[in-house]
Design a protein around this motif. Structure first.
Motif, PDB file in Angstrom:
ATOM      1  N   ARG A 399       0.843  -1.404  -0.110  1.00 59.06           N
ATOM      2  CA  ARG A 399       0.034  -0.103  -0.040  1.00 59.06           C
ATOM      3  C   ARG A 399       1.018   1.267  -0.045  1.00 59.06           C
ATOM      4  NH1 ARG A 399      -5.453  -0.761   0.896  1.00 59.06           N
ATOM      5  NH2 ARG A 399      -6.023  -3.104   1.311  1.00 59.06           N
ATOM      6  N   LEU A 400       0.651   2.037  -1.084  1.00 57.85           N
ATOM      7  CA  LEU A 400       1.465   3.448  -1.170  1.00 57.85           C
ATOM      8  C   LEU A 400       0.797   4.538  -0.233  1.00 57.85           C
ATOM      9  CD1 LEU A 400       2.044   3.359  -4.871  1.00 57.85           C
ATOM     10  CD2 LEU A 400       3.585   2.507  -2.881  1.00 57.85           C
ATOM     11  N   THR A 401       1.422   5.263   0.297  1.00 57.29           N
ATOM     12  CA  THR A 401       1.046   6.239   0.905  1.00 57.29           C
ATOM     13  C   THR A 401       1.408   7.529   0.259  1.00 57.29           C
ATOM     14  OG1 THR A 401       3.154   6.213   2.483  1.00 57.29           O
ATOM     15  CG2 THR A 401       1.077   5.479   3.412  1.00 57.29           C
ATOM     16  N   GLY A 402       2.065   7.574  -0.604  1.00 60.64           N
ATOM     17  CA  GLY A 402       2.395   8.699  -1.564  1.00 60.64           C
ATOM     18  C   GLY A 402       3.975   9.075  -2.063  1.00 60.64           C
ATOM     19  N   ARG A 403       3.911   9.888  -2.989  1.00 58.60           N
ATOM     20  CA  ARG A 403       5.345  10.202  -3.410  1.00 58.60           C
ATOM     21  C   ARG A 403       6.029  10.884  -2.232  1.00 58.60           C
ATOM     22  NH1 ARG A 403       8.321   7.879  -6.823  1.00 58.60           N
ATOM     23  NH2 ARG A 403       9.438   9.697  -7.355  1.00 58.60           N
ATOM     24  N   LEU A 404       7.242  10.496  -1.948  1.00 58.35           N
ATOM     25  CA  LEU A 404       7.798  11.216  -0.799  1.00 58.35           C
ATOM     26  C   LEU A 404       8.091  12.601  -1.057  1.00 58.35           C
ATOM     27  CD1 LEU A 404      10.771   8.772  -0.124  1.00 58.35           C
ATOM     28  CD2 LEU A 404       8.993   9.318   1.438  1.00 58.35           C
ATOM     29  N   LYS A 405       8.063  13.319  -2.288  1.00 58.82           N
ATOM     30  CA  LYS A 405       8.222  14.492  -2.791  1.00 58.82           C
ATOM     31  C   LYS A 405       6.484  15.144  -2.501  1.00 58.82           C
ATOM     32  CE  LYS A 405      12.046  14.354  -5.428  1.00 58.82           C
ATOM     33  NZ  LYS A 405      12.532  14.488  -7.083  1.00 58.82           N
ATOM     34  N   GLU A 406       5.867  14.158  -2.513  1.00 54.17           N
ATOM     35  CA  GLU A 406       4.389  14.950  -2.480  1.00 54.17           C
ATOM     36  C   GLU A 406       3.656  14.684  -1.180  1.00 54.17           C
ATOM     37  OE1 GLU A 406       3.363  13.640  -7.176  1.00 54.17           O
ATOM     38  OE2 GLU A 406       2.369  12.475  -5.501  1.00 54.17           O
ATOM     39  N   ILE A 407       4.165  14.175  -0.207  1.00 53.85           N
ATOM     40  CA  ILE A 407       3.731  14.165   0.992  1.00 53.85           C
ATOM     41  C   ILE A 407       3.610  15.496   1.546  1.00 53.85           C
ATOM     42  CG2 ILE A 407       4.165  13.253   3.535  1.00 53.85           C
ATOM     43  CD1 ILE A 407       3.631  10.974   1.763  1.00 53.85           C
ATOM     44  N   ILE A 408       2.411  15.899   2.155  1.00 55.73           N
ATOM     45  CA  ILE A 408       2.116  17.360   2.601  1.00 55.73           C
ATOM     46  C   ILE A 408       2.788  17.312   4.070  1.00 55.73           C
ATOM     47  CG2 ILE A 408       0.448  19.149   2.957  1.00 55.73           C
ATOM     48  CD1 ILE A 408      -1.366  17.128   0.664  1.00 55.73           C
ATOM     49  N   LEU A 425     -13.227  10.783  -2.177  1.00 51.69           N
ATOM     50  CA  LEU A 425     -14.165  10.052  -3.113  1.00 51.69           C
ATOM     51  C   LEU A 425     -15.465   9.482  -2.645  1.00 51.69           C
ATOM     52  CD1 LEU A 425     -11.239   8.664  -5.375  1.00 51.69           C
ATOM     53  CD2 LEU A 425     -13.200  10.135  -6.130  1.00 51.69           C
ATOM     54  N   ASP A 426     -15.314   9.226  -1.266  1.00 51.50           N
ATOM     55  CA  ASP A 426     -16.500   8.749  -0.484  1.00 51.50           C
ATOM     56  C   ASP A 426     -17.946   9.517  -0.891  1.00 51.50           C
ATOM     57  OD1 ASP A 426     -15.848   6.026  -0.222  1.00 51.50           O
ATOM     58  OD2 ASP A 426     -14.935   6.757   1.896  1.00 51.50           O
ATOM     59  N   HIS A 427     -17.399  11.091  -0.982  1.00 50.06           N
ATOM     60  CA  HIS A 427     -18.432  12.050  -1.176  1.00 50.06           C
ATOM     61  C   HIS A 427     -19.539  11.693  -2.294  1.00 50.06           C
ATOM     62  CE1 HIS A 427     -20.713  15.477  -1.827  1.00 50.06           C
ATOM     63  NE2 HIS A 427     -20.254  15.912  -0.478  1.00 50.06           N
ATOM     64  N   PRO A 428     -20.620  11.454  -2.207  1.00 46.55           N
ATOM     65  CA  PRO A 428     -21.524  10.920  -3.455  1.00 46.55           C
ATOM     66  C   PRO A 428     -21.582  11.848  -4.522  1.00 46.55           C
ATOM     67  CG  PRO A 428     -23.000  12.033  -1.524  1.00 46.55           C
ATOM     68  CD  PRO A 428     -21.645  11.656  -1.029  1.00 46.55           C
ATOM     69  N   ALA A 429     -21.216  13.044  -4.701  1.00 49.73           N
ATOM     70  CA  ALA A 429     -21.098  14.061  -5.685  1.00 49.73           C
ATOM     71  C   ALA A 429     -19.819  13.925  -6.173  1.00 49.73           C
ATOM     72  CB  ALA A 429     -21.557  15.552  -5.037  1.00 49.73           C
ATOM     73  N   ILE A 430     -18.740  13.385  -5.898  1.00 56.42           N
ATOM     74  CA  ILE A 430     -17.328  13.642  -6.387  1.00 56.42           C
ATOM     75  C   ILE A 430     -16.925  12.486  -7.154  1.00 56.42           C
ATOM     76  CG2 ILE A 430     -14.897  13.833  -5.832  1.00 56.42           C
ATOM     77  CD1 ILE A 430     -15.596  15.478  -3.448  1.00 56.42           C
ATOM     78  N   GLN A 431     -16.607  12.791  -8.452  1.00 55.87           N
ATOM     79  CA  GLN A 431     -16.465  11.904  -9.376  1.00 55.87           C
ATOM     80  C   GLN A 431     -14.755  11.689  -9.507  1.00 55.87           C
ATOM     81  OE1 GLN A 431     -18.225  10.288 -12.203  1.00 55.87           O
ATOM     82  NE2 GLN A 431     -16.253   9.350 -12.689  1.00 55.87           N
ATOM     83  N   GLN A 432     -14.033  12.696  -9.173  1.00 53.94           N
ATOM     84  CA  GLN A 432     -12.546  12.513  -9.142  1.00 53.94           C
ATOM     85  C   GLN A 432     -12.098  13.601  -8.419  1.00 53.94           C
ATOM     86  OE1 GLN A 432     -10.845  13.982 -13.094  1.00 53.94           O
ATOM     87  NE2 GLN A 432     -10.396  11.907 -13.506  1.00 53.94           N
ATOM     88  N   VAL A 433     -10.905  13.502  -7.853  1.00 51.86           N
ATOM     89  CA  VAL A 433     -10.099  14.224  -7.084  1.00 51.86           C
ATOM     90  C   VAL A 433      -8.518  14.179  -6.941  1.00 51.86           C
ATOM     91  CG1 VAL A 433     -10.298  12.460  -5.086  1.00 51.86           C
ATOM     92  CG2 VAL A 433     -10.175  14.974  -4.466  1.00 51.86           C
ATOM     93  N   VAL A 434      -7.902  15.099  -6.783  1.00 49.67           N
ATOM     94  CA  VAL A 434      -6.539  15.006  -6.483  1.00 49.67           C
ATOM     95  C   VAL A 434      -6.160  16.077  -5.353  1.00 49.67           C
ATOM     96  CG1 VAL A 434      -5.794  16.727  -8.322  1.00 49.67           C
ATOM     97  CG2 VAL A 434      -4.044  15.288  -7.488  1.00 49.67           C
ATOM     98  N   ALA A 435      -5.645  15.583  -4.314  1.00 49.93           N
ATOM     99  CA  ALA A 435      -5.372  16.381  -3.138  1.00 49.93           C
ATOM    100  C   ALA A 435      -3.916  16.860  -3.315  1.00 49.93           C
ATOM    101  CB  ALA A 435      -5.466  15.717  -1.527  1.00 49.93           C
ATOM    102  N   PHE A 436      -3.483  18.130  -2.920  1.00 52.82           N
ATOM    103  CA  PHE A 436      -1.896  18.393  -3.123  1.00 52.82           C
ATOM    104  C   PHE A 436      -1.708  19.465  -1.906  1.00 52.82           C
ATOM    105  CE2 PHE A 436      -4.976  20.908  -5.422  1.00 52.82           C
ATOM    106  CZ  PHE A 436      -4.785  22.216  -5.277  1.00 52.82           C
ATOM    107  N   ALA A 437      -0.281  19.762  -1.953  1.00 53.68           N
ATOM    108  CA  ALA A 437       0.113  20.955  -0.863  1.00 53.68           C
ATOM    109  C   ALA A 437      -0.121  22.225  -1.472  1.00 53.68           C
ATOM    110  CB  ALA A 437       1.771  20.665  -0.872  1.00 53.68           C
TER     111      ALA A 437
END
Length: 510
Positions: A399-408, A425-437
């Motif tokens: 299981r990946l937790t993220g790119r080391l450079k992308e960990i916030i 993505l568990d929100h019923p209205a959301i189709q796509q998501v990307v979290a970022f710093a």
């Protein structure tokens, strides 16, 4: 053991389909072997030897697939993105020290303008649309003395790609004949590919994913690959109906675009059952994996790959073993371990994912500093640092937790953007998501997210943040949620976290 690209395709049936395309006849393995011999002879006539570098700038499709497969048996291939601008081509062609450039007959674009001052041989590709898919010949300036007819060996470079740089200069990754052979065999083994399988390739063929997983692994198995002229969600199901694939491989954003049109194409899906679907090159959200499996009534095989590994490192296994949503599977070829993120030693628990095996690049070209940083010896083996953080469970699933450079890093609190993605993505209205710093003047970084809503659904930034607040600690809740029609993507269709705050014009939080 097979250790060259030529050996991969040497033993398959003369009349067995190899490379195809929607609306085209199939190029057989016999035809591909003859084409490979013809191309090798043409290259030698142009003065191109086994260790010379040939840059390739072609649109997606069977011609690009056949050009890679044939030239890589005779010289060094360097596929480049046909969407680059002249300045980008100038950088890459000079950095590669390419001897020749392959372009379509009649092409007069920026790659040609960049190549001209470098005194490279310009090789024109002539394809006959009435001939089997991928059939072509090359024309170019004849050399005063033909190059020796020697063919590359297992340790010779077959493919050169650049890593996608963020702020630093892209690194040159040479991949040998043996690297490609090992990775193709790893993939065909993990997917149990046989000559009866057929892949519908929608991945760009200047990218390791399409070149190795779709094209090379299929051909190594004696199977066939139909190459679409790029990815188009509007045409995917008509291509599926015509080609009748047993599988396809794509990045998560492509899978999500396919899902958005799946309901209206239920008859095509039912009439053309897939043995499995494959996803790689970015983490597949668990929700998307489950929706794909239910929609296509087939297992979704998520794989974990990168250029330096000649693509595949881990892969979710086929049934009866479990596919674990949110996991990138078990080691699928190379040895896979967890290392200390700073010290050169293997550890248990969470840390940097490292690999060792015959599919791993010998090292970055002309970059001893990067090689010192990314390779180390432990337990008598040479390990490559992937730059990804993750952990193995008791059954060996990663299981990946993220790119080391992308960990916030929010004031010392480390936040995995993949964890935030999963909750949103568990929100019923959301189709796509990307979290970022997002920059913060006091904390250094703050959590932000870009989302695309499902068709016909509505949600406000406040509602989405309130949803998150009931499911995660306050410091992980995105301080900004930007609702978009489409999230900006990189050239290969991947969502890119680094630099997204700047792209979206998010000012530092106050």
């Amino acid at each position: 053991m097979t250790r060259t690209l030529a050996a991969l395709i040497a033993s398959h049936g003369e009349d067995t389909p190899a490379i195809g395309a929607p609306g085209r006849d199939w190029l057989t393995f016999g035809g591909l072997r003859q084409l490979s011999a013809d191309v090798a002879a043409q290259l030698r006539g142009f003065g191109i030897g086994a260790t010379d570098r040939v840059a390739i700038v072609l649109p997606n499709g069977p011609d690009m697939a056949a050009t890679f497969v044939t030239i890589a048996q005779a010289a060094v291939t360097a596929p480049l993105n046909p969407a680059y601008q002249q300045a980008e081509y100038s950088f890459y062609l000079e950095d590669l020290r390419a001897r020749a450039l392959v372009v379509l007959d009649g092409y007069d674009g920026p790659a040609l303008a960049a190549a001209t001052p470098l005194n490279m041989a310009i090789l024109r590709l002539h394809a006959d649309p009435a001939a089997p898919a991928g059939t072509f010949r090359l024309t170019g300036p004849a050399a005063a003395t033909p190059a020796p007819a020697t063919l590359p060996g297992p340790d010779d470079t077959a493919l050169i790609l650049h890593t996608s740089g963020t702020t630093s200069r892209p690194k040159i990754v040479p991949l040998t004949q043996a690297n490609i052979a090992a990775s193709a065999q790893n993939i065909l083994t993990s997917l149990a590919l046989t000559p009866t399988d057929r892949c519908l390739n929608v991945m760009p063929l200047f990218h390791i994913h399409g070149l190795i997983a779709a094209v090379s692994a299929s051909l190594a198995a004696g199977a066939s690959v139909a190459c679409a002229p790029g990815f188009d969600a509007l045409k995917f199901f008509s291509q599926m109906a015509e080609v009748k694939p047993t599988w396809y491989t794509a990045v998560p954003t492509m899978h999500q675009a396919i899902l958005s049109r799946a309901a209206r194409n239920a008859e095509v899906i039912a009439a053309n059952p897939l043995r499995f679907l494959r996803s790689s090159s970015a983490s597949l959200p668990a929700q998307v994996m489950l929706e794909l499996a239910a929609t296509f009534n087939a297992p979704v095989i998520e794989a974990y790959g990168m250029t330096e590994a000649t693509h595949q490192m881990a892969c979710n296994p086929l049934p009866p073993r479990a596919q674990k949503p949110g996991s990138v599977g078990i080691a699928a070829g190379p040895l896979l371990r967890i290392a200390h993120e700073v010290e050169d030693k293997l550890i248990d628990g969470t840390g940097e994912v490292v690999i060792s095996g015959p599919n791993v690049t010998p090292g970055y070209e002309g970059n001893p500093e990067a090689n010192r940083k990314n390779f180390f010896m432990a337990d008598g083996l040479r390990w490559f640092r992937t730059g990804d953080q993750g952990a193995l469970d008791d059954e060996g699933y990663l299981r990946l937790t993220g790119r080391l450079k992308e960990i916030i890093n929010r004031g010392g609190e480390k936040i995995s953007p993949l964890e935030v993605d999963g909750i949103l993505l568990d929100h019923p209205a959301i189709q796509q998501v990307v979290a970022f710093a997002m920059p913060h003047p006091k904390l250094g970084e703050e959590v932000a997210a870009a989302v695309v809503l499902r068709e016909g659904q509505t949600a406000t930034e406040r509602e989405i943040r309130d949803f998150c607040a009931t499911r995660m600690a306050d410091f992980k809740v995105p301080r900004r949620v930007v609702i978009l029609d489409e999230i900006p993507k990189g050239a290969t269709g991947k969502l890119q976290r680094i630099g997204l705050a700047e792209k979206l014009g998010l000012a530092p939080a106050t």
